[in-house]
Design an enzyme around this catalytic site. Sequence first.
Site, PDB file in Angstrom:
ATOM      1  N   ASP A  70      56.169 -82.268  14.980  1.00 13.93           N
ATOM      2  CA  ASP A  70      56.599 -82.445  16.368  1.00 13.93           C
ATOM      3  C   ASP A  70      57.580 -81.340  16.738  1.00 13.93           C
ATOM      4  O   ASP A  70      58.488 -81.035  15.970  1.00 13.93           O
ATOM      5  CB  ASP A  70      57.256 -83.826  16.519  1.00 13.93           C
ATOM      6  CG  ASP A  70      57.374 -84.226  17.978  1.00 13.93           C
ATOM      7  OD1 ASP A  70      58.041 -83.501  18.749  1.00 13.93           O
ATOM      8  OD2 ASP A  70      56.781 -85.249  18.350  1.00 13.93           O
TER       9      ASP A  70
ATOM     10  N   THR B 284      52.604 -72.441  33.650  1.00  9.73           N
ATOM     11  CA  THR B 284      51.715 -73.083  34.605  1.00  9.73           C
ATOM     12  C   THR B 284      52.042 -72.658  36.028  1.00  9.73           C
ATOM     13  O   THR B 284      53.204 -72.377  36.357  1.00  9.73           O
ATOM     14  CB  THR B 284      51.839 -74.621  34.515  1.00  9.73           C
ATOM     15  OG1 THR B 284      51.182 -75.205  35.643  1.00  9.73           O
ATOM     16  CG2 THR B 284      53.289 -75.071  34.515  1.00  9.73           C
TER      17      THR B 284
ATOM     18  N   TYR C 225      56.795 -82.029  35.560  1.00 12.80           N
ATOM     19  CA  TYR C 225      56.015 -81.143  34.678  1.00 12.80           C
ATOM     20  C   TYR C 225      56.336 -79.683  35.002  1.00 12.80           C
ATOM     21  O   TYR C 225      56.757 -78.913  34.135  1.00 12.80           O
ATOM     22  CB  TYR C 225      54.524 -81.443  34.855  1.00 12.80           C
ATOM     23  CG  TYR C 225      53.599 -80.410  34.256  1.00 12.80           C
ATOM     24  CD1 TYR C 225      53.545 -80.216  32.870  1.00 12.80           C
ATOM     25  CD2 TYR C 225      52.776 -79.629  35.065  1.00 12.80           C
ATOM     26  CE1 TYR C 225      52.691 -79.262  32.327  1.00 12.80           C
ATOM     27  CE2 TYR C 225      51.920 -78.689  34.532  1.00 12.80           C
ATOM     28  CZ  TYR C 225      51.880 -78.506  33.157  1.00 12.80           C
ATOM     29  OH  TYR C 225      51.046 -77.559  32.623  1.00 12.80           O
TER      30      TYR C 225
ATOM     31  N   ASN D  93      43.898 -74.326  36.625  1.00  9.41           N
ATOM     32  CA  ASN D  93      42.894 -75.186  36.010  1.00  9.41           C
ATOM     33  C   ASN D  93      42.109 -74.432  34.959  1.00  9.41           C
ATOM     34  O   ASN D  93      41.243 -73.628  35.290  1.00  9.41           O
ATOM     35  CB  ASN D  93      41.947 -75.726  37.076  1.00  9.41           C
ATOM     36  CG  ASN D  93      42.675 -76.606  38.059  1.00  9.41           C
ATOM     37  OD1 ASN D  93      43.378 -77.534  37.667  1.00  9.41           O
ATOM     38  ND2 ASN D  93      42.542 -76.309  39.328  1.00  9.41           N
TER      39      ASN D  93
ATOM     40  N   HIS E  78      41.175 -84.294  34.565  1.00  8.97           N
ATOM     41  CA  HIS E  78      40.703 -83.023  35.119  1.00  8.97           C
ATOM     42  C   HIS E  78      39.316 -83.191  35.737  1.00  8.97           C
ATOM     43  O   HIS E  78      38.453 -83.875  35.190  1.00  8.97           O
ATOM     44  CB  HIS E  78      40.670 -81.943  34.022  1.00  8.97           C
ATOM     45  CG  HIS E  78      42.041 -81.629  33.484  1.00  8.97           C
ATOM     46  ND1 HIS E  78      42.668 -82.424  32.567  1.00  8.97           N
ATOM     47  CD2 HIS E  78      42.892 -80.610  33.756  1.00  8.97           C
ATOM     48  CE1 HIS E  78      43.859 -81.909  32.292  1.00  8.97           C
ATOM     49  NE2 HIS E  78      44.021 -80.804  33.003  1.00  8.97           N
TER      50      HIS E  78
ATOM     51  N   ARG F 183      46.002 -87.745  47.272  1.00  8.82           N
ATOM     52  CA  ARG F 183      47.061 -88.063  46.316  1.00  8.82           C
ATOM     53  C   ARG F 183      48.357 -87.443  46.830  1.00  8.82           C
ATOM     54  O   ARG F 183      48.325 -86.314  47.318  1.00  8.82           O
ATOM     55  CB  ARG F 183      46.757 -87.441  44.944  1.00  8.82           C
ATOM     56  CG  ARG F 183      45.856 -88.258  44.095  1.00  8.82           C
ATOM     57  CD  ARG F 183      45.762 -87.684  42.721  1.00  8.82           C
ATOM     58  NE  ARG F 183      45.444 -86.251  42.720  1.00  8.82           N
ATOM     59  CZ  ARG F 183      44.952 -85.589  41.688  1.00  8.82           C
ATOM     60  NH1 ARG F 183      44.733 -86.225  40.569  1.00  8.82           N
ATOM     61  NH2 ARG F 183      44.686 -84.307  41.739  1.00  8.82           N
TER      62      ARG F 183
ATOM     63  N   GLY G 130      51.495 -85.231  47.134  1.00 12.92           N
ATOM     64  CA  GLY G 130      51.919 -83.985  46.479  1.00 12.92           C
ATOM     65  C   GLY G 130      50.799 -83.032  46.133  1.00 12.92           C
ATOM     66  O   GLY G 130      51.025 -82.072  45.400  1.00 12.92           O
ATOM     67  N   ASP G 131      49.580 -83.267  46.625  1.00 12.20           N
ATOM     68  CA  ASP G 131      48.471 -82.348  46.362  1.00 12.20           C
ATOM     69  C   ASP G 131      48.374 -81.321  47.498  1.00 12.20           C
ATOM     70  O   ASP G 131      47.896 -81.652  48.587  1.00 12.20           O
ATOM     71  CB  ASP G 131      47.143 -83.127  46.320  1.00 12.20           C
ATOM     72  CG  ASP G 131      46.627 -83.333  44.920  1.00 12.20           C
ATOM     73  OD1 ASP G 131      47.185 -82.730  43.989  1.00 12.20           O
ATOM     74  OD2 ASP G 131      45.655 -84.101  44.766  1.00 12.20           O
TER      75      ASP G 131
HETATM   76  N1  LIG Z   1      44.752 -77.510  31.061  1.00 14.76           N
HETATM   77  C1  LIG Z   1      45.150 -76.800  32.105  1.00 14.76           C
HETATM   78  O1  LIG Z   1      44.437 -76.699  33.101  1.00 14.76           O
HETATM   79  C2  LIG Z   1      46.496 -76.085  32.068  1.00 14.76           C
HETATM   80  C3  LIG Z   1      46.905 -75.382  33.205  1.00 14.76           C
HETATM   81  C4  LIG Z   1      48.127 -74.690  33.176  1.00 14.76           C
HETATM   82  C5  LIG Z   1      48.894 -74.706  32.033  1.00 14.76           C
HETATM   83  N2  LIG Z   1      48.490 -75.416  30.953  1.00 14.76           N
HETATM   84  C6  LIG Z   1      49.346 -75.403  29.757  1.00 14.76           C
HETATM   85  O2  LIG Z   1      48.533 -75.091  28.650  1.00 14.76           O
HETATM   86  C7  LIG Z   1      49.041 -75.740  27.475  1.00 14.76           C
HETATM   87  C8  LIG Z   1      47.914 -76.475  26.789  1.00 14.76           C
HETATM   88  O3  LIG Z   1      47.340 -77.410  27.687  1.00 14.76           O
HETATM   89  P1  LIG Z   1      46.041 -78.244  27.317  1.00 14.76           P
HETATM   90  O4  LIG Z   1      45.296 -78.470  28.559  1.00 14.76           O
HETATM   91  O5  LIG Z   1      45.363 -77.612  26.160  1.00 14.76           O
HETATM   92  O6  LIG Z   1      46.708 -79.622  26.907  1.00 14.76           O
HETATM   93  P2  LIG Z   1      46.445 -80.538  25.641  1.00 14.76           P
HETATM   94  O7  LIG Z   1      47.151 -81.815  25.904  1.00 14.76           O
HETATM   95  O8  LIG Z   1      44.997 -80.574  25.303  1.00 14.76           O
HETATM   96  O9  LIG Z   1      47.198 -79.753  24.478  1.00 14.76           O
HETATM   97  C9  LIG Z   1      48.581 -79.878  24.257  1.00 14.76           C
HETATM   98  C10 LIG Z   1      48.779 -80.082  22.770  1.00 14.76           C
HETATM   99  O10 LIG Z   1      50.185 -80.201  22.521  1.00 14.76           O
HETATM  100  C11 LIG Z   1      50.352 -81.209  21.549  1.00 14.76           C
HETATM  101  N3  LIG Z   1      51.701 -81.747  21.694  1.00 14.76           N
HETATM  102  C12 LIG Z   1      52.188 -82.503  22.715  1.00 14.76           C
HETATM  103  N4  LIG Z   1      53.471 -82.822  22.468  1.00 14.76           N
HETATM  104  C13 LIG Z   1      53.794 -82.239  21.300  1.00 14.76           C
HETATM  105  C14 LIG Z   1      54.983 -82.200  20.522  1.00 14.76           C
HETATM  106  N5  LIG Z   1      56.094 -82.848  20.909  1.00 14.76           N
HETATM  107  N6  LIG Z   1      54.991 -81.517  19.358  1.00 14.76           N
HETATM  108  C15 LIG Z   1      53.869 -80.873  18.936  1.00 14.76           C
HETATM  109  N7  LIG Z   1      52.708 -80.888  19.616  1.00 14.76           N
HETATM  110  C16 LIG Z   1      52.681 -81.559  20.796  1.00 14.76           C
HETATM  111  C17 LIG Z   1      49.294 -82.242  21.851  1.00 14.76           C
HETATM  112  O11 LIG Z   1      48.997 -83.062  20.731  1.00 14.76           O
HETATM  113  C18 LIG Z   1      48.113 -81.372  22.258  1.00 14.76           C
HETATM  114  O12 LIG Z   1      47.282 -81.071  21.161  1.00 14.76           O
HETATM  115  C19 LIG Z   1      50.187 -76.610  27.942  1.00 14.76           C
HETATM  116  O13 LIG Z   1      51.393 -75.933  27.664  1.00 14.76           O
HETATM  117  C20 LIG Z   1      49.975 -76.744  29.426  1.00 14.76           C
HETATM  118  O14 LIG Z   1      51.200 -76.916  30.111  1.00 14.76           O
HETATM  119  C21 LIG Z   1      47.313 -76.108  30.944  1.00 14.76           C
END
Ligand SMILES: NC(=O)c1ccc[n+]([C@@H]2O[C@H](COP(=O)([O-])OP(=O)(O)OC[C@H]3O[C@@H](n4cnc5c(N)ncnc54)[C@H](O)[C@@H]3O)[C@@H](O)[C@H]2O)c1
Length: 322
Positions: free
Chosen positions: A48, A114, A138, A167, A184, A276, A278-279
């Site tokens: 973690d 993000t 967030y 996205n 999503h 929703r 805030g969109d």
């Molecule tokens: N998916 C999108 O569209 C999107 C868009 C913009 C930014 N992001 C950023 O991209 C990154 C990955 O997003 P994602 O969509 O793959 O999300 P995801 O939830 O699939 O991946 C996040 C990972 O972080 C791990 N995690 C969460 N808390 C944790 C902790 N305390 N310690 C260790 N591991 C932890 C989770 O188990 C998960 O595997 C994030 O930082 C997110 O903010 C995603």
Amino acid sequence: MVTGAAGFIGSVVTERLIEAGHQVVAFDSLKYGHRAAVHPEAIWVQGDLRDDHAVRTALEQNQVEAVMHLAAEAYIDLAATDPGMFFDVNTSGGHILLAAMRDLRINKIVNSSTAACYGEPKKLPIQEDDPKHPVNAYGESKLQFEQQVKWHHLSHGLKHISLRYFNACGASKTRGEARDRETHIIPILLDVAIGKRPQFHLFGADYDTPDGTCIRDYVHVVDIADAHILALSKLDEIGERAYNLGCNEGFSNREVVQAVREVTGHEIPVVIGNRRPGDPARLVASNERAKSELGWKPSFTNLAEMIETTWVWRSAHPNGYA
Ligand SMILES: NC(=O)c1ccc[n+]([C@@H]2O[C@H](COP(=O)([O-])OP(=O)(O)OC[C@H]3O[C@@H](n4cnc5c(N)ncnc54)[C@H](O)[C@@H]3O)[C@@H](O)[C@H]2O)c1
């Protein structure tokens, strides 16, 4: 070390890094991610981000040279009811990571940020230096992490690139999006196509856009992963910078629905509901800086082609990684 390596984007980042010849330590708590999503050649550490000992041990024992930071709380819909969870992981957990990196003299980080850092934009497409007024915990917590990194850069020269995107979509040949609780649009639509949901619930069709539905930026996960690798290669030269990973033009929710119909051949029944809170109507980011300075050129720009990769993966993995 890739944090969040078992998650959607982190698993593809890990895969692409290994394909490019890097050795990768894959760090993840598995709160949301899947062990099976982690490339078998990565050194696996379940830990973690908020556990100082676990983070330091993973960095030190594996002689980590650079970090790609993707671990996060990213379920935006929970931000209104449990804001503290986002600051706990994204801001405080990020602080623990940065302090450990400073003590171990690891001075390179590529941060998955993000476009939620910007909040409601005053003009489009969003550019990196535009005002940042996040509208949820967030976005605020991710912006706070970016601000911490800036001060680590100023105080002891941490080299840092933040990549801001909206996205992420699509799949690599072997890794895709598989969440226990999906929010999503594309995976939800594909759930309808494979019969896991009866219909698609569209949040609002009365926005000030050509077809009345929200317009968003979509970037393929492989292009996002490749931007992380480009950023890593340019860290020494660049030092400290933020980049949008956008597509300059967005796609409306109705266009996404239509593209899913074309790719899957399924009619996808749609129920139109309320907006929703805030969109914003449109969120589209400029990618000019990433193109000119990182040399990033997204290989996917066609929405149906991006969705096709997800469809191929979902068809082969109807139950995700289960
Ligand atoms: N998916 C999108 O569209 C999107 C868009 C913009 C930014 N992001 C950023 O991209 C990154 C990955 O997003 P994602 O969509 O793959 O999300 P995801 O939830 O699939 O991946 C996040 C990972 O972080 C791990 N995690 C969460 N808390 C944790 C902790 N305390 N310690 C260790 N591991 C932890 C989770 O188990 C998960 O595997 C994030 O930082 C997110 O903010 C995603």
